[in-house]
Design a protein around this motif. Structure first.
Motif, PDB file in Angstrom:
ATOM      1  N   MET A   8     -18.803   7.786   2.965  1.00 32.34           N
ATOM      2  CA  MET A   8     -18.892   8.929   2.056  1.00 32.34           C
ATOM      3  C   MET A   8     -18.714  10.255   2.785  1.00 32.34           C
ATOM      4  SD  MET A   8     -19.169   7.403  -0.801  1.00 32.34           S
ATOM      5  CE  MET A   8     -19.540   8.741  -1.928  1.00 32.34           C
ATOM      6  N   LYS A   9     -17.962  10.240   3.878  1.00 35.09           N
ATOM      7  CA  LYS A   9     -17.659  11.472   4.592  1.00 35.09           C
ATOM      8  C   LYS A   9     -16.412  12.148   4.031  1.00 35.09           C
ATOM      9  CE  LYS A   9     -19.871  10.128   8.947  1.00 35.09           C
ATOM     10  NZ  LYS A   9     -20.885  11.201   8.920  1.00 35.09           N
ATOM     11  N   ILE A  10     -15.728  11.460   3.128  1.00 35.61           N
ATOM     12  CA  ILE A  10     -14.598  12.035   2.410  1.00 35.61           C
ATOM     13  C   ILE A  10     -15.065  12.290   0.984  1.00 35.61           C
ATOM     14  CG2 ILE A  10     -12.275  11.579   1.509  1.00 35.61           C
ATOM     15  CD1 ILE A  10     -11.769   9.925   4.016  1.00 35.61           C
ATOM     16  N   LYS A  11     -14.916  13.488   0.532  1.00 37.25           N
ATOM     17  CA  LYS A  11     -15.468  13.872  -0.766  1.00 37.25           C
ATOM     18  C   LYS A  11     -14.718  13.190  -1.899  1.00 37.25           C
ATOM     19  CE  LYS A  11     -16.860  17.904  -3.469  1.00 37.25           C
ATOM     20  NZ  LYS A  11     -16.863  19.388  -3.534  1.00 37.25           N
ATOM     21  N   LEU A  12     -15.463  12.456  -2.715  1.00 34.69           N
ATOM     22  CA  LEU A  12     -14.914  11.801  -3.897  1.00 34.69           C
ATOM     23  C   LEU A  12     -15.724  12.226  -5.114  1.00 34.69           C
ATOM     24  CD1 LEU A  12     -14.504   8.178  -2.464  1.00 34.69           C
ATOM     25  CD2 LEU A  12     -12.670   9.839  -2.819  1.00 34.69           C
ATOM     26  N   ASN A  15      -6.532  12.969  -0.788  1.00 35.03           N
ATOM     27  CA  ASN A  15      -7.169  13.252   0.497  1.00 35.03           C
ATOM     28  C   ASN A  15      -6.227  13.038   1.673  1.00 35.03           C
ATOM     29  OD1 ASN A  15     -10.084  14.053   0.426  1.00 35.03           O
ATOM     30  ND2 ASN A  15     -10.194  12.318  -0.960  1.00 35.03           N
ATOM     31  N   MET A  16      -5.221  12.206   1.489  1.00 38.42           N
ATOM     32  CA  MET A  16      -4.250  11.981   2.557  1.00 38.42           C
ATOM     33  C   MET A  16      -3.155  13.038   2.530  1.00 38.42           C
ATOM     34  SD  MET A  16      -4.010   7.805   2.497  1.00 38.42           S
ATOM     35  CE  MET A  16      -3.149   7.636   4.058  1.00 38.42           C
ATOM     36  N   GLY A  17      -3.248  13.968   1.590  1.00 37.16           N
ATOM     37  CA  GLY A  17      -2.327  15.095   1.586  1.00 37.16           C
ATOM     38  C   GLY A  17      -1.159  14.989   0.638  1.00 37.16           C
ATOM     39  N   PHE A  18      -1.051  13.889  -0.101  1.00 35.42           N
ATOM     40  CA  PHE A  18       0.081  13.725  -1.011  1.00 35.42           C
ATOM     41  C   PHE A  18      -0.383  14.070  -2.428  1.00 35.42           C
ATOM     42  CE2 PHE A  18       1.946  12.297   2.586  1.00 35.42           C
ATOM     43  CZ  PHE A  18       1.550  11.055   3.045  1.00 35.42           C
ATOM     44  N   TRP A  31       0.826  -1.211   0.000  1.00 31.27           N
ATOM     45  CA  TRP A  31       0.000   0.000   0.000  1.00 31.27           C
ATOM     46  C   TRP A  31       0.863   1.265   0.000  1.00 31.27           C
ATOM     47  CZ3 TRP A  31      -2.561  -4.258   2.222  1.00 31.27           C
ATOM     48  CH2 TRP A  31      -3.862  -4.463   1.754  1.00 31.27           C
ATOM     49  N   ARG A  32       2.040   1.182  -0.586  1.00 29.57           N
ATOM     50  CA  ARG A  32       2.987   2.298  -0.525  1.00 29.57           C
ATOM     51  C   ARG A  32       2.462   3.570  -1.182  1.00 29.57           C
ATOM     52  NH1 ARG A  32       4.334  -1.563  -3.957  1.00 29.57           N
ATOM     53  NH2 ARG A  32       4.879  -1.108  -6.130  1.00 29.57           N
ATOM     54  N   ARG A  33       1.514   3.447  -2.107  1.00 25.77           N
ATOM     55  CA  ARG A  33       0.999   4.645  -2.779  1.00 25.77           C
ATOM     56  C   ARG A  33       0.218   5.543  -1.831  1.00 25.77           C
ATOM     57  NH1 ARG A  33      -2.442   4.362  -7.703  1.00 25.77           N
ATOM     58  NH2 ARG A  33      -1.910   6.567  -7.702  1.00 25.77           N
ATOM     59  N   THR A  34      -0.238   5.002  -0.717  1.00 28.49           N
ATOM     60  CA  THR A  34      -0.992   5.824   0.233  1.00 28.49           C
ATOM     61  C   THR A  34      -0.089   6.402   1.321  1.00 28.49           C
ATOM     62  OG1 THR A  34      -1.508   3.949   1.673  1.00 28.49           O
ATOM     63  CG2 THR A  34      -3.034   4.403  -0.122  1.00 28.49           C
ATOM     64  N   LEU A  35       1.210   6.173   1.214  1.00 27.87           N
ATOM     65  CA  LEU A  35       2.146   6.622   2.243  1.00 27.87           C
ATOM     66  C   LEU A  35       3.261   7.450   1.626  1.00 27.87           C
ATOM     67  CD1 LEU A  35       2.545   3.186   4.043  1.00 27.87           C
ATOM     68  CD2 LEU A  35       1.199   5.120   4.868  1.00 27.87           C
ATOM     69  N   ASN A  36       3.763   8.383   2.394  1.00 27.77           N
ATOM     70  CA  ASN A  36       4.912   9.155   1.931  1.00 27.77           C
ATOM     71  C   ASN A  36       6.193   8.479   2.430  1.00 27.77           C
ATOM     72  OD1 ASN A  36       6.381  11.134   0.705  1.00 27.77           O
ATOM     73  ND2 ASN A  36       6.066  12.648   2.310  1.00 27.77           N
ATOM     74  N   ILE A  37       6.314   7.195   2.115  1.00 26.40           N
ATOM     75  CA  ILE A  37       7.464   6.400   2.544  1.00 26.40           C
ATOM     76  C   ILE A  37       8.029   5.686   1.327  1.00 26.40           C
ATOM     77  CG2 ILE A  37       8.264   4.486   3.987  1.00 26.40           C
ATOM     78  CD1 ILE A  37       5.860   5.042   5.813  1.00 26.40           C
ATOM     79  N   ILE A  97     -11.255   2.654 -10.682  1.00 28.44           N
ATOM     80  CA  ILE A  97     -10.391   2.312  -9.558  1.00 28.44           C
ATOM     81  C   ILE A  97      -9.119   3.148  -9.536  1.00 28.44           C
ATOM     82  CG2 ILE A  97      -9.221   0.448 -10.797  1.00 28.44           C
ATOM     83  CD1 ILE A  97     -10.125   0.507  -7.052  1.00 28.44           C
ATOM     84  N   GLU A  98      -8.549   3.471 -10.687  1.00 28.50           N
ATOM     85  CA  GLU A  98      -7.326   4.278 -10.714  1.00 28.50           C
ATOM     86  C   GLU A  98      -7.604   5.688 -10.210  1.00 28.50           C
ATOM     87  OE1 GLU A  98      -5.446   4.152 -14.491  1.00 28.50           O
ATOM     88  OE2 GLU A  98      -5.089   1.980 -14.440  1.00 28.50           O
ATOM     89  N   ARG A  99      -8.732   6.242 -10.629  1.00 30.01           N
ATOM     90  CA  ARG A  99      -9.116   7.567 -10.153  1.00 30.01           C
ATOM     91  C   ARG A  99      -9.388   7.536  -8.646  1.00 30.01           C
ATOM     92  NH1 ARG A  99      -9.194  13.101 -11.468  1.00 30.01           N
ATOM     93  NH2 ARG A  99     -10.812  14.070 -10.190  1.00 30.01           N
ATOM     94  N   LEU A 100     -10.017   6.453  -8.178  1.00 32.11           N
ATOM     95  CA  LEU A 100     -10.298   6.312  -6.753  1.00 32.11           C
ATOM     96  C   LEU A 100      -9.006   6.342  -5.952  1.00 32.11           C
ATOM     97  CD1 LEU A 100     -12.189   5.728  -4.355  1.00 32.11           C
ATOM     98  CD2 LEU A 100     -11.938   3.287  -4.882  1.00 32.11           C
ATOM     99  N   TRP A 101      -7.994   5.587  -6.407  1.00 36.68           N
ATOM    100  CA  TRP A 101      -6.715   5.570  -5.700  1.00 36.68           C
ATOM    101  C   TRP A 101      -6.074   6.944  -5.691  1.00 36.68           C
ATOM    102  CZ3 TRP A 101      -4.693   2.925  -2.109  1.00 36.68           C
ATOM    103  CH2 TRP A 101      -5.016   1.576  -1.947  1.00 36.68           C
ATOM    104  N   ASP A 102      -6.136   7.639  -6.824  1.00 37.33           N
ATOM    105  CA  ASP A 102      -5.562   8.983  -6.878  1.00 37.33           C
ATOM    106  C   ASP A 102      -6.224   9.891  -5.846  1.00 37.33           C
ATOM    107  OD1 ASP A 102      -3.725   8.448  -8.842  1.00 37.33           O
ATOM    108  OD2 ASP A 102      -5.021   9.088 -10.495  1.00 37.33           O
ATOM    109  N   GLU A 103      -7.538   9.818  -5.752  1.00 39.57           N
ATOM    110  CA  GLU A 103      -8.245  10.712  -4.838  1.00 39.57           C
ATOM    111  C   GLU A 103      -8.024  10.326  -3.378  1.00 39.57           C
ATOM    112  OE1 GLU A 103     -12.241  11.729  -5.826  1.00 39.57           O
ATOM    113  OE2 GLU A 103     -11.800  11.942  -7.962  1.00 39.57           O
ATOM    114  N   ILE A 104      -7.861   9.035  -3.113  1.00 41.81           N
ATOM    115  CA  ILE A 104      -7.514   8.614  -1.750  1.00 41.81           C
ATOM    116  C   ILE A 104      -6.185   9.235  -1.354  1.00 41.81           C
ATOM    117  CG2 ILE A 104      -6.780   6.645  -0.348  1.00 41.81           C
ATOM    118  CD1 ILE A 104      -8.866   4.968  -1.834  1.00 41.81           C
ATOM    119  N   ILE A 105      -5.220   9.172  -2.262  1.00 38.14           N
ATOM    120  CA  ILE A 105      -3.901   9.745  -1.990  1.00 38.14           C
ATOM    121  C   ILE A 105      -4.002  11.260  -1.827  1.00 38.14           C
ATOM    122  CG2 ILE A 105      -1.607  10.137  -2.976  1.00 38.14           C
ATOM    123  CD1 ILE A 105      -1.908   7.349  -4.290  1.00 38.14           C
TER     124      ILE A 105
END
Length: 310
Positions: free
Chosen positions: A249-253, A271-274, A134-140, A261-269
């Motif tokens: 759905m409390k996080i705006k998508l 929203n996490m600030g990256f 899950w490295r795409r959701t982390l700044n690591i 799914i690719e767009r979903l992952w981008d927006e998750i990232i």
């Protein structure tokens, strides 16, 4: 503490950093014990509360230490700079000191101590598998272990190859075949400590502990986190993890994210600030560690055949 990263570029730097971390952890736990001991002298009811407070404090500190220092020591620090394993560090420099501090005040070890000792053998290895996937959701920036590092891991943690090496082999297989390993879903998070539920116990698949309250399912990474939650249900039952908020759905998508799914992952990232291109966690080797298996590990193909048959 910092995010997972190499502890140093040589043994001296690593030893100095470990000493610093051990001192920080020991000081924090000592203050907790001293404060709790003062309260415990006021009566039996407070004494029981104190024992819970100490048990809770140690466990949540352990989760943070294991998540940050475990991968740093056993995976990200250069092999020739490693002076000990994470398990050696946590049991000898932290666990032993904590036991002595409790003994000084006549306080018993937490009820889960044997469980904790077992976790020091495997939990951070499981966590590393998860944060790499899950490295795409982390700044690591993270990478897999090389063949030489795997030998070190098996030496320090007998059974590592059988329990965790198989997953790295399959990650490597995907890389070699041009399919970098990436997940298709967001990870569940523990409703107590907030770490991803990726605990692959030796000999078993991912283990999730659950509790239902008023129709809502709460997920936990361990029986200890579930126990802490049960002691303070009113305090914690209303809390929602990042994934809970996303599912509710409390996080705006955008509408597109709900079908792509690719767009979903981008927006998750996002929203996490990256939000900057390339800022989210990457594999700095671009999978070069995986190619080493094919080029320099004569047992790699045999292991792949074994895992594919399992």
């Amino acid at each position: 503490m910092d995010k997972p990263k190499p502890l140093g570029s040589n043994p001296e730097e690593v030893k100095s950093e470990l000493a610093r971390r051990a001192e920080l952890i020991s000081t924090r736990l000592k203050r907790t014990i001293e404060f709790a001991n003062k309260l415990g002298k006021r009566g039996r009811q407070l004494k029981e509360a104190v024992e819970y407070y100490i048990a809770k404090s140690f466990w949540l500190n352990w989760r943070t230490i294991a998540a940050l220092t475990g991968p740093s020591m056993d995976y990200l620090t250069p092999l020739d700079s490693r002076i000990m394993s994470f398990r050696e560090f946590i049991t000898e420099w932290v666990g032993a000191q904590f036991k002595r501090q409790l003994e000084d005040y006549g306080i018993e070890l937490p009820w889960y101590w044997k469980y904790w000792e077992e976790e020091t053998k495997w939990w951070h290895h499981s966590f590393e598998l998860g944060i790499y996937l899950w490295r795409r959701t982390l700044n690591i920036h993270n990478r897999g272990p090389t063949p030489e590092e795997r030998k070190w891991l098996e030496e320090k943690y007998p059974g590592w190859e059988e329990n965790f090496g198989r997953y790295w082999d399959l990650y490597a297989k995907n890389y070699i075949e041009g399919r970098p390993p990436l997940p298709k879903t967001a990870p569940l998070l523990c409703n107590m400590c907030q770490v991803p539920l990726i605990s692959i116990k030796p000999g078993r698949h991912v283990v999730i502990y659950q509790k239902e309250i008023n129709g809502r399912i709460y997920n936990f990474c361990s029986p200890v986190c579930m126990w802490i939650f049960e002691q303070e249900v009113e305090r914690y039952k209303g809390h929602m993890t990042y994934v809970d908020r996303m599912a509710a759905m409390k996080i705006k998508l955008s509408p597109e994210a709900l079908t792509n799914i690719e767009r979903l992952w981008d927006e998750i990232i996002w929203n996490m600030g990256f939000t900057e291109a390339g800022e989210a966690g990457l594999d700095p080797t671009n999978g070069a560690w995986a190619l080493l298996y094919k080029e320099k590990d004569p047992e790699y193909q045999k292991r792949i055949a074994k895992w594919m048959e399992a």
